[in-house]
Design an enzyme around this catalytic site. Structure first.
Site, PDB file in Angstrom:
ATOM      1  N   GLU A 208       0.782  -1.077  -0.214  1.00 40.38           N
ATOM      2  CA  GLU A 208       0.166  -0.077  -0.075  1.00 40.38           C
ATOM      3  C   GLU A 208       0.917   1.342   0.123  1.00 40.38           C
ATOM      4  O   GLU A 208       1.226   1.645  -1.013  1.00 40.38           O
ATOM      5  CB  GLU A 208      -0.929  -0.075   1.513  1.00 40.38           C
ATOM      6  CG  GLU A 208      -1.789   1.255   1.481  1.00 40.38           C
ATOM      7  CD  GLU A 208      -2.553   1.305   2.643  1.00 40.38           C
ATOM      8  OE1 GLU A 208      -2.350   0.528   3.415  1.00 40.38           O
ATOM      9  OE2 GLU A 208      -3.520   2.041   2.664  1.00 40.38           O
ATOM     10  N   ASP A 286     -12.347  -0.267   1.225  1.00 38.28           N
ATOM     11  CA  ASP A 286     -11.245  -0.145   2.354  1.00 38.28           C
ATOM     12  C   ASP A 286     -12.037   0.186   3.720  1.00 38.28           C
ATOM     13  O   ASP A 286     -12.177  -0.391   4.450  1.00 38.28           O
ATOM     14  CB  ASP A 286     -10.090   0.568   1.954  1.00 38.28           C
ATOM     15  CG  ASP A 286      -9.061   0.253   2.661  1.00 38.28           C
ATOM     16  OD1 ASP A 286      -8.829  -0.648   3.488  1.00 38.28           O
ATOM     17  OD2 ASP A 286      -7.870   1.197   2.337  1.00 38.28           O
TER      18      ASP A 286
HETATM   19  N1  HPA Z   1      -4.088   0.083   5.478  1.00 37.78           N
HETATM   20  C1  HPA Z   1      -3.755  -0.409   6.543  1.00 37.78           C
HETATM   21  N2  HPA Z   1      -4.385  -0.776   7.883  1.00 37.78           N
HETATM   22  C2  HPA Z   1      -5.711  -0.423   7.793  1.00 37.78           C
HETATM   23  C3  HPA Z   1      -6.118   0.296   6.431  1.00 37.78           C
HETATM   24  C4  HPA Z   1      -5.461   0.587   5.495  1.00 37.78           C
HETATM   25  O1  HPA Z   1      -5.764   0.884   4.302  1.00 37.78           O
HETATM   26  N3  HPA Z   1      -7.589   0.529   6.993  1.00 37.78           N
HETATM   27  C5  HPA Z   1      -7.888   0.050   8.051  1.00 37.78           C
HETATM   28  N4  HPA Z   1      -6.595  -0.348   8.809  1.00 37.78           N
HETATM   29 ZN    ZN Z   2      -7.276  -1.994   4.298  1.00 35.01          ZN
END
Ligand code: HPA
Ligand code: ZN
Length: 346
Positions: A208, A286
């Site tokens: 990410e 998400d």
């Molecule tokens: N990334 C990492 N942890 C998380 C996310 C995310 O997008 N959303 C909720 N916890």
């Molecule tokens: Zn996530």
């Protein structure tokens, strides 16, 4: 893909709304709307450091993942009773049903709650009851995936797993979320090995904000079956080949990536690359209450920004069911539902 009849641009939004989908990357705590945070705070006598719903919403101006997580964990502090977890999950499932999400695999973060003295039983039973009722009540087939918080230790992940095992029939898999950079997947090698031995399905957030190396180690060390986000994979050609060869799904979340400045302009989002390469990528929300929209908001915004068409819609919807943890017969049934909705659309 070229077999899909073209849909005129003015009718594309309607097709995107109607097409059946699976949502595979939704954090249930990230579906907690400001209105519900205030309602639960009042119901439970919890004080929150915001004067109003508008005041709280104004704080949703994120610069990166950590700036979001700080507010997300604070928001979750209003959840205390089993009914609170039920109400949160039910509100999400109602919205999912309106977006024609017919399968949802929902993340939850038990450590966010057990650290405040809320029991594992309270968390799991509230969420699980909403998921069970959603099948008959809303037409959404919903399952839970327990996520370990990666900023905490592997020992704490083991303790969480142990606390959750009495409720193992209530969740189908485990995942890894929270602050990514500095917390590589291999930190959780032993606990994921144990979860695999116990028969849980395995996923992890990787790539990410973190580098492609984290995606490699999620696959090779943790042995996960899906990568959550994975958008940094496009920086590594060998990794893209691996994802294609093993048909590893990427649960992409475009509005999240925009709000957390991974791709500050949605027009620059990398989603077309895995799609053009034939990878099993799909669209998810998400943390919809924080990032500006639920499933169909993500679909509409992404199609507009990237100029996607009806053939992409079919590809994304079919990918979502293929990547789900349903059995093979259900996957076929869902794929047929996608085809019949598209055929009857014309
Ligand atoms: N990334 C990492 N942890 C998380 C996310 C995310 O997008 N959303 C909720 N916890
Ligand atoms: Zn996530």
């Amino acid at each position: 893909m070229s077999l899909i009849k073209p849909v005129p641009p003015e009718r594309l939004p309607e097709l995107l709304r109607r097409i059946p989908k699976a949502e595979l990357h939704i954090h249930i705590e990230g579906s907690l709307e400001p209105e519900m945070i205030f309602k639960l705070a009042q119901r439970n006598g919890v004080t929150i450091p915001y004067a109003s719903v508008e005041d709280l919403r104004k704080a949703y101006a994120f610069t990166n993942l950590q700036s979001f997580l700080d507010i997300y964990y604070a928001g979750a502090s209003v959840l205390l009773k089993e009914q609170d977890f039920y109400d949160m999950a039910w509100a999400y499932l109602e919205k999912a049903a309106l977006d024609n999400v017919i399968r949802a695999e929902i993340f939850f973060d038990p450590q966010t709650h057990t650290a405040r003295g809320v029991s594992m039983e309270t968390v799991v039973k509230g969420l699980s009851r909403a998921c069970k009722e959603a099948k008959a009540g809303l037409g959404v087939d919903a399952e839970l995936i327990l996520c370990f918080l990666r900023h905490l230790s592997e020992q704490e992940a083991f303790e969480t797993l142990e606390a959750a095992l009495p409720f193992r029939d209530h969740f189908i898999g485990v995942g890894l979320d929270s602050s990514e950079v500095g917390h590589p997947p291999e930190k959780f090698a032993k606990v994921f090995a144990k979860c695999k031995e116990l028969g849980f399905r395995l996923v992890a957030h990787a790539g990410e904000e973190g580098p492609p190396e984290y995606i490699w180690s999620a696959l090779d060390v943790l042995k996960v079956e899906r990568i959550d986000h994975g958008v940094q994979s496009t920086r590594d050609a060998a990794l893209m080949q691996r994802l294609a060869k093993d048909r590893i799904p990427l649960t992409v979340c475009p509005l999240s990536n925009q709000k957390l400045k991974v791709f500050p302009d949605l027009k620059d989002h990398s989603l077309r690359k895995p799609l053009d390469a034939g990878l099993c990528a799909m669209i998810n929300s998400d943390d919809p209450a924080y990032f500006g929209g639920y499933m169909n908001d993500n679909w509409q915004a992404t199609f507009t920004a990237l100029g996607l068409d009806a053939s992409h819609a079919v590809q994304l919807a079919k990918n979502s069911f293929e990547a789900s943890f349903c059995d093979a017969a259900m996957k076929r049934k869902y794929a047929d539902r996608v085809s019949s909705v598209v055929e009857s659309f014309h």
